[in-house]
Write a protein that holds these residues in place. Structure first.
Motif, PDB file in Angstrom:
ATOM      1  N   THR A   1      -4.494  65.714  27.310  1.00 20.25           N
ATOM      2  CA  THR A   1      -3.274  66.343  27.803  1.00 20.25           C
ATOM      3  C   THR A   1      -2.287  65.280  28.264  1.00 20.25           C
ATOM      4  OG1 THR A   1      -2.376  67.925  29.406  1.00 20.25           O
ATOM      5  CG2 THR A   1      -4.192  66.551  30.142  1.00 20.25           C
ATOM      6  N   PRO A   2      -0.983  65.515  28.085  1.00 22.85           N
ATOM      7  CA  PRO A   2       0.002  64.604  28.676  1.00 22.85           C
ATOM      8  C   PRO A   2       0.056  64.809  30.188  1.00 22.85           C
ATOM      9  CG  PRO A   2       1.106  66.424  27.562  1.00 22.85           C
ATOM     10  CD  PRO A   2      -0.352  66.545  27.232  1.00 22.85           C
ATOM     11  N   LEU A   3       0.352  63.742  30.926  1.00 20.96           N
ATOM     12  CA  LEU A   3       0.393  63.803  32.382  1.00 20.96           C
ATOM     13  C   LEU A   3       1.809  63.886  32.932  1.00 20.96           C
ATOM     14  CD1 LEU A   3      -2.379  61.186  33.247  1.00 20.96           C
ATOM     15  CD2 LEU A   3      -2.582  63.680  33.136  1.00 20.96           C
ATOM     16  N   ASP A   4       2.810  63.740  32.065  1.00 18.74           N
ATOM     17  CA  ASP A   4       4.197  63.873  32.512  1.00 18.74           C
ATOM     18  C   ASP A   4       5.002  64.548  31.414  1.00 18.74           C
ATOM     19  OD1 ASP A   4       4.021  61.698  30.773  1.00 18.74           O
ATOM     20  OD2 ASP A   4       5.799  60.752  31.627  1.00 18.74           O
ATOM     21  N   SER A   5       6.173  65.033  31.767  1.00 19.59           N
ATOM     22  CA  SER A   5       6.995  65.791  30.824  1.00 19.59           C
ATOM     23  C   SER A   5       7.497  64.920  29.673  1.00 19.59           C
ATOM     24  CB  SER A   5       8.188  66.415  31.549  1.00 19.59           C
ATOM     25  OG  SER A   5       8.966  65.412  32.192  1.00 19.59           O
ATOM     26  N   ALA A   6       7.656  63.612  29.903  1.00 14.64           N
ATOM     27  CA  ALA A   6       8.126  62.713  28.851  1.00 14.64           C
ATOM     28  C   ALA A   6       6.997  62.254  27.933  1.00 14.64           C
ATOM     29  CB  ALA A   6       8.811  61.505  29.468  1.00 14.64           C
ATOM     30  N   ARG A   7       5.765  62.627  28.260  1.00 15.08           N
ATOM     31  CA  ARG A   7       4.582  62.272  27.468  1.00 15.08           C
ATOM     32  C   ARG A   7       4.385  60.759  27.366  1.00 15.08           C
ATOM     33  NH1 ARG A   7       2.342  66.494  24.477  1.00 15.08           N
ATOM     34  NH2 ARG A   7       3.507  68.460  24.692  1.00 15.08           N
ATOM     35  N   ARG A   8       4.808  60.053  28.396  1.00 10.43           N
ATOM     36  CA  ARG A   8       4.520  58.617  28.438  1.00 10.43           C
ATOM     37  C   ARG A   8       3.089  58.362  28.899  1.00 10.43           C
ATOM     38  NH1 ARG A   8       9.898  58.490  30.816  1.00 10.43           N
ATOM     39  NH2 ARG A   8      11.381  57.544  29.339  1.00 10.43           N
ATOM     40  N   TRP A   9       2.596  59.195  29.807  1.00 11.00           N
ATOM     41  CA  TRP A   9       1.223  59.108  30.309  1.00 11.00           C
ATOM     42  C   TRP A   9       0.378  60.183  29.634  1.00 11.00           C
ATOM     43  CZ3 TRP A   9      -0.514  55.361  33.614  1.00 11.00           C
ATOM     44  CH2 TRP A   9       0.446  54.617  34.291  1.00 11.00           C
ATOM     45  N   ASN A  10      -0.795  59.807  29.168  1.00 12.21           N
ATOM     46  CA  ASN A  10      -1.689  60.756  28.505  1.00 12.21           C
ATOM     47  C   ASN A  10      -3.123  60.538  28.971  1.00 12.21           C
ATOM     48  OD1 ASN A  10       0.032  62.144  26.217  1.00 12.21           O
ATOM     49  ND2 ASN A  10       0.594  59.969  26.206  1.00 12.21           N
ATOM     50  N   LEU A  11      -3.844  61.633  29.083  1.00 10.07           N
ATOM     51  CA  LEU A  11      -5.245  61.615  29.503  1.00 10.07           C
ATOM     52  C   LEU A  11      -6.114  62.157  28.380  1.00 10.07           C
ATOM     53  CD1 LEU A  11      -7.522  61.442  31.692  1.00 10.07           C
ATOM     54  CD2 LEU A  11      -6.924  63.800  32.291  1.00 10.07           C
ATOM     55  N   GLN A  12      -7.211  61.459  28.114  1.00  9.28           N
ATOM     56  CA  GLN A  12      -8.164  61.901  27.086  1.00  9.28           C
ATOM     57  C   GLN A  12      -9.579  61.772  27.618  1.00  9.28           C
ATOM     58  OE1 GLN A  12      -7.739  59.934  23.321  1.00  9.28           O
ATOM     59  NE2 GLN A  12      -9.559  60.871  22.445  1.00  9.28           N
ATOM     60  N   PHE A  13     -10.362  62.840  27.467  1.00  7.96           N
ATOM     61  CA  PHE A  13     -11.755  62.839  27.901  1.00  7.96           C
ATOM     62  C   PHE A  13     -12.632  63.376  26.794  1.00  7.96           C
ATOM     63  CE2 PHE A  13     -15.445  65.073  29.618  1.00  7.96           C
ATOM     64  CZ  PHE A  13     -16.057  64.057  30.333  1.00  7.96           C
ATOM     65  N   ASN A  14     -13.715  62.674  26.515  1.00  6.14           N
ATOM     66  CA  ASN A  14     -14.709  63.117  25.544  1.00  6.14           C
ATOM     67  C   ASN A  14     -16.091  62.978  26.169  1.00  6.14           C
ATOM     68  OD1 ASN A  14     -13.092  63.587  22.985  1.00  6.14           O
ATOM     69  ND2 ASN A  14     -12.508  61.484  23.451  1.00  6.14           N
ATOM     70  N   GLY A  15     -16.972  63.888  25.826  1.00  2.42           N
ATOM     71  CA  GLY A  15     -18.320  63.832  26.383  1.00  2.42           C
ATOM     72  C   GLY A  15     -19.352  64.350  25.403  1.00  2.42           C
ATOM     73  N   ARG A  16     -20.566  63.836  25.546  1.00  2.00           N
ATOM     74  CA  ARG A  16     -21.682  64.285  24.708  1.00  2.00           C
ATOM     75  C   ARG A  16     -22.932  64.364  25.564  1.00  2.00           C
ATOM     76  NH1 ARG A  16     -25.818  62.158  21.292  1.00  2.00           N
ATOM     77  NH2 ARG A  16     -25.380  60.049  22.054  1.00  2.00           N
TER      78      ARG A  16
END
Length: 217
Positions: free
Chosen positions: A33-48
């Motif tokens: 998901t993006p963390l700000d409206s300008a999409r400069r910051w993004n978060l990614q999580f993956n798990g197994r």
């Protein structure tokens, strides 16, 4: 395959034998998901998450080991412009293995790494890409297997002919901290050791892209 082990000579004899009971379950998923409206910051999580049931024959006796695995990955990246990219990354690998064997010691170990990645566009069509990562291992019965290795890699590249020709200079393990001995624990809880890591090095290479458009009929 079953095996017998001679403790006096250290000889292990492996013979084909049929044994049932090997199976596994695996689950995985991810979220970004993006963390700000300008999409400069993004978060990614993956798990197994996984469970492996391993059956084997050791000295004619059945050995059954159950192993639980958990491998989460987290990444936060920042791209303020097309000329700069930064990322914070973290990975972990957790293993918990149990068995009813009398000589088996419960295994609880964790390998994890975390670090920074950067890519910068420089003047005159130069580009610098680098990453700095700490690799750590904890929970091994052999203290020599617990370690911390700070690894720094970098690449300087130069583009020519509108990007069709790229010259690159790579530096791997610039700090010289990476060990050339890698160790693991297999499904039966036995320690395996092998040498498979290339020492630090520098390498120059070139990439040329050929784009040829088909003739119109």
């Amino acid at each position: 395959l079953g095996y017998t082990y001679d403790r006096t000579t250290g000889v292990r004899t492996i013979t084909p034998q049929t044994v049932d009971g090997n199976w596994h379950l695996r689950f995985w998923g991810g979220y970004s998901t993006p963390l700000d409206s300008a999409r400069r910051w993004n978060l990614q999580f993956n798990g197994r998450a996984a469970y492996y049931n391993s059956a084997d024959l050791i000295d004619g006796q059945r050995s059954e080991v159950g192993s639980y695995y958990l491998t989460p990955t987290l990444k936060i990246d920042y791209r303020p412009s097309s000329r700069l990219y930064l990322a914070l990354k973290a990975d972990a690998y957790y293993q918990h293995s149990v068995s009813s064997r009398e000589d088996f010691e419960t295994i609880d170990l964790c390998d994890f790494d975390y670090g920074l990645t950067a890519q910068v566009e420089l003047p005159f069509d130069f580009q610098l890409a680098t990453d700095l990562t700490m690799y750590s291992r904890r929970g091994y019965a052999d203290e020599g297997m617990d370690s911390d290795e700070l690894v720094w890699n970098a690449r300087l590249s130069k583009r020519f002919f509108k990007g069709n020709l790229v010259l690159m200079l790579d530096g791997f393990d610039l700090l010289g901290n990476l060990s050339n001995i890698r160790r693991s624990i297999n499904a039966q809880g036995r320690i395996e050791t092998w040498h498979n890591v290339t020492p630090r090095y520098a390498m120059f290479h070139a990439v040329y892209r050929i784009n040829k458009q088909p003739k119109n009929k």
